[in-house]
Design a protein around this motif. Sequence first.
Motif, PDB file in Angstrom:
ATOM      1  N   TRP A 166       6.979 -45.926  -7.996  1.00 15.10           N
ATOM      2  CA  TRP A 166       6.389 -45.491  -9.255  1.00 15.10           C
ATOM      3  C   TRP A 166       4.993 -46.062  -9.500  1.00 15.10           C
ATOM      4  CZ3 TRP A 166      10.874 -45.672 -13.415  1.00 15.10           C
ATOM      5  CH2 TRP A 166      11.838 -44.707 -13.067  1.00 15.10           C
ATOM      6  N   ARG A 167       4.411 -46.713  -8.490  1.00 13.05           N
ATOM      7  CA  ARG A 167       3.043 -47.223  -8.660  1.00 13.05           C
ATOM      8  C   ARG A 167       2.078 -46.094  -8.996  1.00 13.05           C
ATOM      9  NH1 ARG A 167       1.199 -50.082  -3.411  1.00 13.05           N
ATOM     10  NH2 ARG A 167       2.355 -48.307  -2.563  1.00 13.05           N
ATOM     11  N   LYS A 168       2.275 -44.955  -8.332  1.00 13.14           N
ATOM     12  CA  LYS A 168       1.374 -43.811  -8.547  1.00 13.14           C
ATOM     13  C   LYS A 168       1.442 -43.286  -9.969  1.00 13.14           C
ATOM     14  CE  LYS A 168       4.731 -40.317  -6.988  1.00 13.14           C
ATOM     15  NZ  LYS A 168       5.878 -41.260  -7.014  1.00 13.14           N
ATOM     16  N   ASP A 169       2.530 -43.588 -10.658  1.00 19.37           N
ATOM     17  CA  ASP A 169       2.725 -43.112 -12.027  1.00 19.37           C
ATOM     18  C   ASP A 169       2.364 -44.160 -13.069  1.00 19.37           C
ATOM     19  OD1 ASP A 169       3.800 -40.646 -11.085  1.00 19.37           O
ATOM     20  OD2 ASP A 169       5.704 -41.660 -10.734  1.00 19.37           O
ATOM     21  N   ASP A 170       1.841 -45.301 -12.618  1.00 19.26           N
ATOM     22  CA  ASP A 170       1.435 -46.392 -13.513  1.00 19.26           C
ATOM     23  C   ASP A 170       2.602 -46.881 -14.375  1.00 19.26           C
ATOM     24  OD1 ASP A 170      -0.336 -48.264 -14.603  1.00 19.26           O
ATOM     25  OD2 ASP A 170      -0.876 -46.945 -16.267  1.00 19.26           O
ATOM     26  N   ILE A 171       3.788 -46.967 -13.753  1.00 20.55           N
ATOM     27  CA  ILE A 171       4.961 -47.520 -14.435  1.00 20.55           C
ATOM     28  C   ILE A 171       5.299 -48.853 -13.768  1.00 20.55           C
ATOM     29  CG2 ILE A 171       7.386 -47.210 -15.028  1.00 20.55           C
ATOM     30  CD1 ILE A 171       6.923 -44.154 -14.637  1.00 20.55           C
ATOM     31  N   ARG A 172       5.296 -49.912 -14.548  1.00 24.20           N
ATOM     32  CA  ARG A 172       5.622 -51.237 -14.017  1.00 24.20           C
ATOM     33  C   ARG A 172       7.129 -51.442 -14.094  1.00 24.20           C
ATOM     34  NH1 ARG A 172       5.290 -56.660 -16.472  1.00 24.20           N
ATOM     35  NH2 ARG A 172       5.091 -58.197 -14.802  1.00 24.20           N
ATOM     36  N   VAL A 173       7.737 -51.819 -12.968  1.00 22.61           N
ATOM     37  CA  VAL A 173       9.185 -51.984 -12.884  1.00 22.61           C
ATOM     38  C   VAL A 173       9.501 -53.458 -12.658  1.00 22.61           C
ATOM     39  CG1 VAL A 173      11.302 -51.276 -11.698  1.00 22.61           C
ATOM     40  CG2 VAL A 173       9.373 -49.677 -11.883  1.00 22.61           C
ATOM     41  N   VAL A 174      10.314 -54.034 -13.544  1.00 19.62           N
ATOM     42  CA  VAL A 174      10.644 -55.458 -13.472  1.00 19.62           C
ATOM     43  C   VAL A 174      12.147 -55.640 -13.675  1.00 19.62           C
ATOM     44  CG1 VAL A 174       8.372 -56.123 -14.360  1.00 19.62           C
ATOM     45  CG2 VAL A 174      10.296 -55.853 -15.949  1.00 19.62           C
ATOM     46  N   ALA A 175      12.627 -56.842 -13.378  1.00 19.66           N
ATOM     47  CA  ALA A 175      14.043 -57.158 -13.574  1.00 19.66           C
ATOM     48  C   ALA A 175      14.185 -58.601 -14.025  1.00 19.66           C
ATOM     49  CB  ALA A 175      14.839 -56.934 -12.293  1.00 19.66           C
ATOM     50  N   LEU A 176      15.212 -58.858 -14.828  1.00 18.50           N
ATOM     51  CA  LEU A 176      15.546 -60.212 -15.264  1.00 18.50           C
ATOM     52  C   LEU A 176      16.736 -60.721 -14.456  1.00 18.50           C
ATOM     53  CD1 LEU A 176      13.744 -59.268 -17.637  1.00 18.50           C
ATOM     54  CD2 LEU A 176      15.186 -60.665 -19.124  1.00 18.50           C
ATOM     55  N   MET A 177      16.708 -62.019 -14.106  1.00 17.81           N
ATOM     56  CA  MET A 177      17.755 -62.595 -13.267  1.00 17.81           C
ATOM     57  C   MET A 177      18.309 -63.880 -13.885  1.00 17.81           C
ATOM     58  SD  MET A 177      16.229 -61.914  -9.444  1.00 17.81           S
ATOM     59  CE  MET A 177      17.798 -62.364  -8.675  1.00 17.81           C
ATOM     60  N   PRO A 178      18.928 -63.798 -15.056  1.00 20.88           N
ATOM     61  CA  PRO A 178      19.440 -65.003 -15.716  1.00 20.88           C
ATOM     62  C   PRO A 178      20.783 -65.454 -15.155  1.00 20.88           C
ATOM     63  CG  PRO A 178      19.939 -63.091 -17.050  1.00 20.88           C
ATOM     64  CD  PRO A 178      19.130 -62.592 -15.880  1.00 20.88           C
ATOM     65  N   LEU A 179      21.089 -66.724 -15.382  1.00 25.27           N
ATOM     66  CA  LEU A 179      22.438 -67.231 -15.184  1.00 25.27           C
ATOM     67  C   LEU A 179      23.303 -66.730 -16.341  1.00 25.27           C
ATOM     68  CD1 LEU A 179      21.586 -70.865 -14.019  1.00 25.27           C
ATOM     69  CD2 LEU A 179      22.886 -69.198 -12.684  1.00 25.27           C
ATOM     70  N   TRP A 180      24.507 -67.294 -16.458  1.00 23.31           N
ATOM     71  CA  TRP A 180      25.432 -66.867 -17.508  1.00 23.31           C
ATOM     72  C   TRP A 180      24.813 -67.055 -18.896  1.00 23.31           C
ATOM     73  CZ3 TRP A 180      29.312 -64.222 -15.700  1.00 23.31           C
ATOM     74  CH2 TRP A 180      29.844 -64.527 -14.440  1.00 23.31           C
ATOM     75  N   ALA A 181      24.906 -66.010 -19.708  1.00 19.56           N
ATOM     76  CA  ALA A 181      24.441 -66.066 -21.099  1.00 19.56           C
ATOM     77  C   ALA A 181      25.651 -66.044 -22.026  1.00 19.56           C
ATOM     78  CB  ALA A 181      23.511 -64.895 -21.392  1.00 19.56           C
TER      79      ALA A 181
END
Length: 255
Positions: A166-181
Amino acid sequence: MSKSIFVSGAAAGIGREVALKFYNAGWIVGAFDIDDAALSDLAKDHPGIITGHLDVTKYGDWEKALADFTSHTGGTLDVLDNNAGIIVDGDITDQSPEQIAAQVDVNCTGLTLGARAAHAYLKNTPGAHLVNMCSASAIYGQPHIAPYSASKFFVYGMTQALDLEWRKDDIRVVALMPLWAKTKLADVKAASVKRLGVRITPEQVADKVWEAVHEGKRRKFLRFYSVSTNDLVLRYSARLAPSFASRFVNKLIAG
């Protein structure tokens, strides 16, 4: 017009706190979930939040929910928070076939369908973000929650792939990686809960979602976010340590 965020799995826990975090900051917020009763309570307390039914495993639900929400935003969407997820604990031989399938359907298929359905709206919104809820259990496969842990490896890989696609569409893709909440998701008997504790609050995760979509230019290269010092240390230690050492550490954590 104000910026907008659509949150799946928003009736409780982390999803609810993300919705409230952005709502209190003046965003147009869509809180969607399969739990209609909890959404009704949320709407009563915060009538400005747009709520609706969403079974993330059904593409038709995604299309209907996003069309409904974006009718309030002029057809744009700044952030999709792919938050919905489920967990079942116990050895894989103790989990029913239906329980195993449900975790894959919600955590993997549901997340992927959400990304596909939201793409057209995100593409038409400059600086848009897709935020995927991953987990520290994607650092190393965790016994006693094996299908859940493996599903988060899927989320990790999907985030990497869509970041490039999706770089070509200017959409930034991210993820969160927390321990137990401190949510119902952590109400399991997995040994890692006892070893590592449940110290992260849903509010802290919501703060990290906010940070991730408000990064300055210097840190826009980041794609994966830890929430606490402990999960940050685990994530980078796994990168640096040889495989046998990572296996040993996770054997101690998982019991």
